[in-house]
Design a protein around this motif. Structure first.
Motif, PDB file in Angstrom:
ATOM      1  N   UNK A 141     -12.859  -0.975  18.323  1.00 25.40           N
ATOM      2  CA  UNK A 141     -11.517  -0.463  18.065  1.00 25.40           C
ATOM      3  C   UNK A 141     -11.388  -0.019  16.616  1.00 25.40           C
ATOM      4  N   UNK A 142     -10.904   1.214  16.424  1.00 23.56           N
ATOM      5  CA  UNK A 142     -10.746   1.810  15.096  1.00 23.56           C
ATOM      6  C   UNK A 142      -9.289   1.750  14.676  1.00 23.56           C
ATOM      7  N   UNK A 143      -9.049   1.209  13.497  1.00 28.30           N
ATOM      8  CA  UNK A 143      -7.666   1.112  13.033  1.00 28.30           C
ATOM      9  C   UNK A 143      -7.588   1.530  11.569  1.00 28.30           C
ATOM     10  N   UNK A 159      -6.080   5.575  17.138  1.00 31.67           N
ATOM     11  CA  UNK A 159      -7.205   5.725  18.050  1.00 31.67           C
ATOM     12  C   UNK A 159      -7.000   4.929  19.328  1.00 31.67           C
ATOM     13  N   UNK A 215     -10.285  -8.411  23.502  1.00 29.56           N
ATOM     14  CA  UNK A 215     -10.348  -8.969  24.838  1.00 29.56           C
ATOM     15  C   UNK A 215     -10.664  -7.938  25.893  1.00 29.56           C
ATOM     16  N   UNK A 216     -10.660  -6.649  25.565  1.00 31.11           N
ATOM     17  CA  UNK A 216     -10.956  -5.631  26.550  1.00 31.11           C
ATOM     18  C   UNK A 216     -12.394  -5.161  26.389  1.00 31.11           C
ATOM     19  N   UNK A 217     -13.072  -4.942  27.511  1.00 32.39           N
ATOM     20  CA  UNK A 217     -14.392  -4.349  27.474  1.00 32.39           C
ATOM     21  C   UNK A 217     -14.236  -2.856  27.323  1.00 32.39           C
ATOM     22  N   UNK A 262     -13.631  -2.927  14.676  1.00 31.20           N
ATOM     23  CA  UNK A 262     -14.003  -4.293  15.029  1.00 31.20           C
ATOM     24  C   UNK A 262     -15.168  -4.321  16.023  1.00 31.20           C
ATOM     25  N   UNK A 290      -1.952  -0.678  21.050  1.00 29.38           N
ATOM     26  CA  UNK A 290      -2.295  -1.976  20.509  1.00 29.38           C
ATOM     27  C   UNK A 290      -3.794  -2.165  20.388  1.00 29.38           C
ATOM     28  N   UNK A 291      -4.207  -3.296  19.974  1.00 31.65           N
ATOM     29  CA  UNK A 291      -5.624  -3.550  19.761  1.00 31.65           C
ATOM     30  C   UNK A 291      -6.335  -3.810  21.076  1.00 31.65           C
ATOM     31  N   UNK A 292      -7.658  -3.614  21.042  1.00 32.18           N
ATOM     32  CA  UNK A 292      -8.435  -3.733  22.262  1.00 32.18           C
ATOM     33  C   UNK A 292      -9.072  -5.106  22.367  1.00 32.18           C
ATOM     34  N   UNK A 294     -15.219  -4.780  19.071  1.00 30.51           N
ATOM     35  CA  UNK A 294     -14.908  -4.098  20.338  1.00 30.51           C
ATOM     36  C   UNK A 294     -14.832  -2.588  20.162  1.00 30.51           C
ATOM     37  N   UNK A 308     -13.764   8.698  21.599  1.00 34.00           N
ATOM     38  CA  UNK A 308     -12.424   8.219  21.290  1.00 34.00           C
ATOM     39  C   UNK A 308     -11.429   9.363  21.325  1.00 34.00           C
TER      40      UNK A 308
END
Lengths: 113, 113
Positions: free
Chosen positions: A42-44, B103, B5-7, A38, B1-3, A40, B89
């Motif tokens: 983030x890898x999923x 990840x 909202x996080x920088x 995404x 969990x997903x990132x 940000x 990562x």
């Protein structure tokens, strides 16, 4: 020689369209994956296939349908594209135990407008 | 969990200095860990991996340390070079159980000339 290659590298399309991303690996690996990254970073994981058989479907909407015609190819077809599908999609492959060192393609940046 | 909202955490290091990138992993049952490097516009590239029966593993200019007690992983890069600038990562897996790499958020490393 490119080990894991994806096409296209960039894809811009309108909402509601259907599109496909192709992936091929020339490493002779048994397992292939699709990942989504995404905005940000983030890898999923989305899917994994081992010898053309689905191993993991990580609660991905059924608008996403992977297809593995042979163990060197894992294509991703997406129906009825939505704005939230915009992301970078990575194909990867690995050998040996599933979920170990994976080789990634260069990514496909999908933008839905 | 997903990132969401996080920088992305960032780390700036002077060229020639050593870098340490940290990662807290989530699952105490994870027994396989891997570090990836992602340069801008490219797919993640394998750096080094480690299994839970080891505390330390060394590669070329890189060392991974694993502390299972506190679920912590670190990547040390010796004598950093401009080409080390990337997002790094960590990823974890339960071999023969989970069969997928999960990840972490990623850390952006910037090398200052």
């Amino acid at each position: 020689d490119t080990a894991v290659s994806q096409t296209p590298k960039y894809l811009v399309t309108q909402m509601g369209n259907d599109k496909s991303i192709k992936c091929e690996q020339n490493l002779g690996h048994d397992t292939m994956y699709w990942y989504k990254q995404d905005s940000k970073k983030f890898l999923k994981i989305m899917f994994s296939y081992n010898n053309k058989e689905l191993i993991i479907n990580e609660t991905v909407p059924n608008r996403f349908s992977p297809k593995s015609p042979d163990k060197a190819h894992l294509n991703l077809h997406i129906n009825s594209l939505e704005l939230g599908d915009s992301a970078v999609y990575f194909c990867a492959s690995s050998q040996g135990e599933i979920g170990t060192e994976a080789f990634f393609g260069q990514g496909t940046r999908l933008t839905v407008v | 969990g997903e990132s969401v909202g996080l920088h992305l955490p960032t780390l700036s290091v002077q060229e020639g200095d050593n870098s340490i990138i940290n990662c807290a992993y989530s699952n105490s049952a994870s027994d396989y860990f891997i570090w990836y490097k992602q340069e801008s516009g490219k797919g993640p590239q394998f750096i080094i991996d480690i299994r839970s029966n080891m505390d330390k593993r060394q590669g070329q200019r890189v060392t991974v340390l694993l502390n299972k007690t506190v679920k912590h992983l670190s990547l040390q890069i010796a004598a950093t070079q401009p080409g080390d600038s990337a997002v790094y990562f960590c990823a974890e897996n339960i071999l023969f159980g989970n069969e997928k790499l999960t990840f972490g958020t990623g850390t952006r490393l910037t090398i200052i000339p």
